[in-house]
Design an enzyme around this catalytic site. Sequence first.
Site, mmCIF file in Angstrom:
data_model
loop_
_atom_site.group_PDB
_atom_site.id
_atom_site.type_symbol
_atom_site.label_atom_id
_atom_site.label_comp_id
_atom_site.label_asym_id
_atom_site.label_seq_id
_atom_site.Cartn_x
_atom_site.Cartn_y
_atom_site.Cartn_z
ATOM 1 C CG ASP A 21 124.349 1.701 -36.206
ATOM 2 O OD1 ASP A 21 124.934 1.662 -35.353
ATOM 3 O OD2 ASP A 21 125.143 0.934 -37.276
ATOM 4 N N GLY A 22 124.257 4.606 -35.137
ATOM 5 C CA GLY A 22 124.838 5.785 -35.605
ATOM 6 C C GLY A 22 125.362 6.549 -34.592
ATOM 7 C CG ASN A 23 123.123 6.318 -30.432
ATOM 8 O OD1 ASN A 23 122.707 6.359 -31.734
ATOM 9 N ND2 ASN A 23 122.816 5.576 -29.893
ATOM 10 N N GLY A 24 127.758 6.149 -31.998
ATOM 11 C CA GLY A 24 129.259 6.596 -31.625
ATOM 12 C C GLY A 24 129.603 7.052 -33.276
ATOM 13 C CG HIS A 38 125.258 4.922 -26.786
ATOM 14 N ND1 HIS A 38 125.489 4.736 -27.807
ATOM 15 C CD2 HIS A 38 126.548 4.897 -26.168
ATOM 16 C CE1 HIS A 38 126.425 4.295 -27.720
ATOM 17 N NE2 HIS A 38 127.232 3.809 -27.255
ATOM 18 C CB SER A 66 122.971 -6.678 -30.271
ATOM 19 O OG SER A 66 125.046 -6.324 -30.607
ATOM 20 C CB THR A 67 123.867 -11.084 -27.934
ATOM 21 O OG1 THR A 67 122.347 -11.435 -28.310
ATOM 22 C CG2 THR A 67 124.533 -12.192 -27.287
ATOM 23 C CG ASN A 69 125.818 -3.481 -29.071
ATOM 24 O OD1 ASN A 69 124.560 -3.333 -29.439
ATOM 25 N ND2 ASN A 69 126.236 -3.536 -30.308
ATOM 26 N NE ARG A 72 129.105 -1.468 -29.372
ATOM 27 C CZ ARG A 72 128.739 -0.337 -30.480
ATOM 28 N NH1 ARG A 72 128.176 0.430 -29.781
ATOM 29 N NH2 ARG A 72 127.871 -0.717 -31.278
HETATM 30 C C1 IPE Z 1 123.457 -3.266 -34.039
HETATM 31 O O1 IPE Z 1 124.445 -1.979 -34.610
HETATM 32 C C2 IPE Z 1 122.724 -3.449 -32.568
HETATM 33 C C3 IPE Z 1 122.537 -2.361 -32.376
HETATM 34 C C4 IPE Z 1 121.432 -0.850 -33.000
HETATM 35 C C5 IPE Z 1 121.403 -3.066 -30.628
HETATM 36 P P1 IPE Z 1 125.949 -2.201 -34.213
HETATM 37 O O2 IPE Z 1 126.644 -0.974 -33.599
HETATM 38 O O3 IPE Z 1 126.134 -2.592 -32.706
HETATM 39 O O4 IPE Z 1 126.176 -3.413 -35.191
HETATM 40 P P2 IPE Z 1 127.185 -3.396 -36.151
HETATM 41 O O5 IPE Z 1 128.613 -4.264 -35.531
HETATM 42 O O6 IPE Z 1 127.847 -2.304 -36.838
HETATM 43 O O7 IPE Z 1 126.750 -4.623 -36.997
HETATM 44 C C1 IPE Z 2 124.539 1.965 -32.303
HETATM 45 O O1 IPE Z 2 124.963 2.829 -32.212
HETATM 46 C C2 IPE Z 2 123.433 2.242 -30.646
HETATM 47 C C3 IPE Z 2 124.140 0.497 -30.195
HETATM 48 C C4 IPE Z 2 124.619 0.082 -30.806
HETATM 49 C C5 IPE Z 2 124.044 0.607 -28.798
HETATM 50 P P1 IPE Z 2 126.610 2.578 -32.479
HETATM 51 O O2 IPE Z 2 126.794 2.564 -31.001
HETATM 52 O O3 IPE Z 2 126.484 1.531 -33.026
HETATM 53 O O4 IPE Z 2 126.729 4.012 -32.749
HETATM 54 P P2 IPE Z 2 128.619 3.603 -34.415
HETATM 55 O O5 IPE Z 2 127.590 2.623 -35.378
HETATM 56 O O6 IPE Z 2 129.412 3.125 -33.416
HETATM 57 O O7 IPE Z 2 128.314 4.949 -34.789
HETATM 58 MG MG MG Z 3 126.404 0.932 -34.755
#
Ligand code: IPE
Ligand code: IPE
Ligand code: MG
Length: 246
Positions: A21-24, A38, A66-67, A69, A72
């Site tokens: 988590d945390g790519n964004g 990503h 995830s389901t 996701n 988005r």
């Molecule tokens: C969980 O991350 C799913 C994946 C890492 C693929 P999310 O970023 O989607 O989770 P929430 O929405 O913050 O709980």
């Molecule tokens: C995790 O990073 C990757 C996926 C869920 C696909 P995020 O895209 O959730 O990054 P944040 O949590 O928004 O920083």
């Molecule tokens: Mg996330």
Amino acid sequence: MSLKEKINPAKLPEHIAIIMDGNGRWAKQQGEERIFGHENGVKSVRDTVEAAAEIGVKYLTLYAFSTENWNRPQEEVIALMQLLVHTINAETATLNKNSIRLQAIGDLKSLPSDCYNELQEAIENTKHNSRMTLVLALSYSSRWEIINAVKEIAKKVEEKTLSASEINEDTIAKHLCTANIPDPELMIRTSGEHRISNFLLWQLAYSELYFTDKLWPDFRKEDLYEAILDYQNRERRFGKTSEQLV
Ligand code: IPE
Ligand code: IPE
Ligand code: MG
């Protein structure tokens, strides 16, 4: 002594699961679009897979999509799927070189067809590898998985090939996507979020949970070692008392 050398091979988790988590947020910090995060997360995947295989972990599960996701913005979903196809295609040779078998869990049929085909091909091409199994959770959610398992079990009861009184933990476990995979001893989540987000709810029942503030694109081998060392310092009691363990 390096972190890697401090790891006790006799107490290595057989299965590690990671919520990447945390790519964004990582991308945002650099003033870039989310997809840039990503793309950079792929480097962390490579590093983590390599580190896990090197130290002798047998199963590594990565939560990639995830389901939930699917909800988005459309352009992010499309870009993620393209990245997935491209990465699987580009990494298959390395997986074979390192004898890593690829598997996937989730509602794979819901993936775009090029993505689904690429994935099946890579699974087929790596199926004889035996050093480590890399499990990608794609279009995965634990509640989806449990609902499916319950439906399959109910069908067997209806068809009278199974009686309701026979249903036990093993029956449920065998009807999940992870039927042939041991439960993770260690679950890691990056980015400072302290939640499970619909990941492996059944399988994590007794897993040790490890949270780090590192954003996924910054996660490297040393971070995996740190998580494993933390895990090795814990006492896993499974409901018993400390005294009973010695
Ligand atoms: C969980 O991350 C799913 C994946 C890492 C693929 P999310 O970023 O989607 O989770 P929430 O929405 O913050 O709980
Ligand atoms: C995790 O990073 C990757 C996926 C869920 C696909 P995020 O895209 O959730 O990054 P944040 O949590 O928004 O920083
Ligand atoms: Mg996330």
